[in-house]
Write a protein that holds these residues in place. Structure first.
Motif, PDB file in Angstrom:
ATOM      1  N   THR A 153       0.837  -1.207   0.000  1.00 52.57           N
ATOM      2  CA  THR A 153       0.000   0.000   0.000  1.00 52.57           C
ATOM      3  C   THR A 153       0.869   1.254   0.000  1.00 52.57           C
ATOM      4  OG1 THR A 153      -1.814  -1.136   1.122  1.00 52.57           O
ATOM      5  CG2 THR A 153      -1.754   1.274   1.300  1.00 52.57           C
ATOM      6  N   TRP A 154       1.893   1.271   0.822  1.00 49.45           N
ATOM      7  CA  TRP A 154       2.785   2.444   0.879  1.00 49.45           C
ATOM      8  C   TRP A 154       3.485   2.656  -0.459  1.00 49.45           C
ATOM      9  CZ3 TRP A 154       5.246   0.302   5.940  1.00 49.45           C
ATOM     10  CH2 TRP A 154       4.329   0.446   6.994  1.00 49.45           C
ATOM     11  N   CYS A 155       3.850   1.567  -1.141  1.00 56.16           N
ATOM     12  CA  CYS A 155       4.465   1.684  -2.463  1.00 56.16           C
ATOM     13  C   CYS A 155       3.470   2.264  -3.465  1.00 56.16           C
ATOM     14  CB  CYS A 155       4.953   0.315  -2.951  1.00 56.16           C
ATOM     15  SG  CYS A 155       6.368  -0.355  -2.041  1.00 56.16           S
ATOM     16  N   ARG A 156       2.264   1.732  -3.454  1.00 61.03           N
ATOM     17  CA  ARG A 156       1.239   2.188  -4.394  1.00 61.03           C
ATOM     18  C   ARG A 156       0.871   3.651  -4.160  1.00 61.03           C
ATOM     19  NH1 ARG A 156      -2.627  -1.035  -3.037  1.00 61.03           N
ATOM     20  NH2 ARG A 156      -3.745   0.464  -1.784  1.00 61.03           N
ATOM     21  N   GLU A 157       0.811   4.068  -2.894  1.00 60.55           N
ATOM     22  CA  GLU A 157       0.385   5.427  -2.568  1.00 60.55           C
ATOM     23  C   GLU A 157       1.517   6.451  -2.617  1.00 60.55           C
ATOM     24  OE1 GLU A 157      -1.554   5.007   1.226  1.00 60.55           O
ATOM     25  OE2 GLU A 157      -3.346   4.121   0.305  1.00 60.55           O
ATOM     26  N   GLY A 158       2.737   5.997  -2.927  1.00 60.23           N
ATOM     27  CA  GLY A 158       3.844   6.928  -3.056  1.00 60.23           C
ATOM     28  C   GLY A 158       4.538   7.273  -1.750  1.00 60.23           C
ATOM     29  N   GLN A 159       4.228   6.563  -0.671  1.00 63.87           N
ATOM     30  CA  GLN A 159       4.933   6.801   0.584  1.00 63.87           C
ATOM     31  C   GLN A 159       6.305   6.143   0.574  1.00 63.87           C
ATOM     32  OE1 GLN A 159       1.175   5.429   2.546  1.00 63.87           O
ATOM     33  NE2 GLN A 159       1.945   6.751   4.183  1.00 63.87           N
ATOM     34  N   LEU A 206      11.221  -0.489  -3.830  1.00 60.29           N
ATOM     35  CA  LEU A 206      10.150  -0.787  -4.784  1.00 60.29           C
ATOM     36  C   LEU A 206      10.448  -2.083  -5.531  1.00 60.29           C
ATOM     37  CD1 LEU A 206       9.538   2.822  -6.132  1.00 60.29           C
ATOM     38  CD2 LEU A 206       7.956   1.479  -4.727  1.00 60.29           C
ATOM     39  N   ILE A 263       9.314   5.563  -1.947  1.00 59.56           N
ATOM     40  CA  ILE A 263       9.793   5.994  -3.266  1.00 59.56           C
ATOM     41  C   ILE A 263      11.201   5.483  -3.574  1.00 59.56           C
ATOM     42  CG2 ILE A 263       8.318   8.042  -3.295  1.00 59.56           C
ATOM     43  CD1 ILE A 263      10.872   9.691  -2.622  1.00 59.56           C
ATOM     44  N   ASP A 264      11.840   4.833  -2.615  1.00 60.26           N
ATOM     45  CA  ASP A 264      13.176   4.304  -2.805  1.00 60.26           C
ATOM     46  C   ASP A 264      13.140   3.194  -3.860  1.00 60.26           C
ATOM     47  OD1 ASP A 264      15.950   3.608  -2.130  1.00 60.26           O
ATOM     48  OD2 ASP A 264      15.042   1.846  -1.170  1.00 60.26           O
ATOM     49  N   SER A 265      13.953   3.335  -4.907  1.00 61.07           N
ATOM     50  CA  SER A 265      13.879   2.400  -6.033  1.00 61.07           C
ATOM     51  C   SER A 265      14.219   0.965  -5.634  1.00 61.07           C
ATOM     52  CB  SER A 265      14.783   2.858  -7.180  1.00 61.07           C
ATOM     53  OG  SER A 265      16.138   2.839  -6.799  1.00 61.07           O
TER      54      SER A 265
END
Length: 193
Positions: free
Chosen positions: A156-162, A169, A164-166
């Motif tokens: 969820t944090w990845c999807r919502e942009g919380q 991800l 952002i570390d490549s």
């Protein structure tokens, strides 16, 4: 596959910066067309990222202030290889130093190149399980929070942009596919570094 029509040939190198952490060079290259061009980039010794799996299904994560981003970033434990250090040895060291955890089992997942346009950095991705908590040994000046989250929370944090570390991800992609059974890991009990 023949990539000759895409390959640039290095002709010369100039060192632009050799700092404590960064080593920046400018290469002169011959393009496939025969023309010459320059390429500026960062030389990097390589790094590792660890995806630590707790017995209850959660993963171990960190919150760390990253000065270039001027922000606290959520990420998997990771770190740069020391001179002469192997990938697994680095993964073990970074997991222990940053989180305090040691792992009974390790599995190499793959590699990623997070910044291909301006660095030769390659990060090896390791999974760790059978974790036992000990003492952390942070580097001087290093400050970070260690916490656990469910894979669903992280997704969820990845999807919502919380997140952002490549590398984190990419780690989430690996985690999702491993947990679904789509990608299989070769787990080993305390493999030799």
């Amino acid at each position: 596959m023949d990539d000759q029509h895409l390959t640039e040939v290095p002709l010369a190198r100039t060192e632009l910066l050799r700092g404590h952490f960064l080593h920046v060079v400018r290469d002169t290259v011959r393009l496939p067309t025969g023309a010459e061009a320059t390429r500026e980039f960062v030389l990097h010794p390589g790094a590792v990222m660890v995806i630590p799996l707790l017995d209850d299904g959660r993963v171990v994560l960190e919150r760390q202030y990253r000065h270039p981003m001027r922000s606290v970033i959520v990420e998997f434990p990771a770190g740069k290889l020391d001179a002469g250090e192997g990938s697994l040895a680095c993964a073990r060291r970074e997991l222990r130093e940053e989180t305090g955890y040691a792992a009974r089992q390790w599995a190499f997942a793959g590699r990623l190149a997070p910044t291909i346009a301006y660095s030769d950095e390659v990060i090896d991705i390791w999974f760790a399980r059978g974790l036992s908590l000990g003492e952390r040994a942070l580097d001087d000046g290093e400050a970070l929070d260690v916490f656990a989250a469910t894979p669903d929370e992280l997704q969820t944090w990845c999807r919502e942009g919380q997140v952002i570390d490549s590398k984190t991800l990419a780690g989430m992609l690996w985690l999702q596919n491993v947990l679904s059974g789509q990608w299989v890991l070769d787990w080993q009990d305390n493999p030799a570094p």
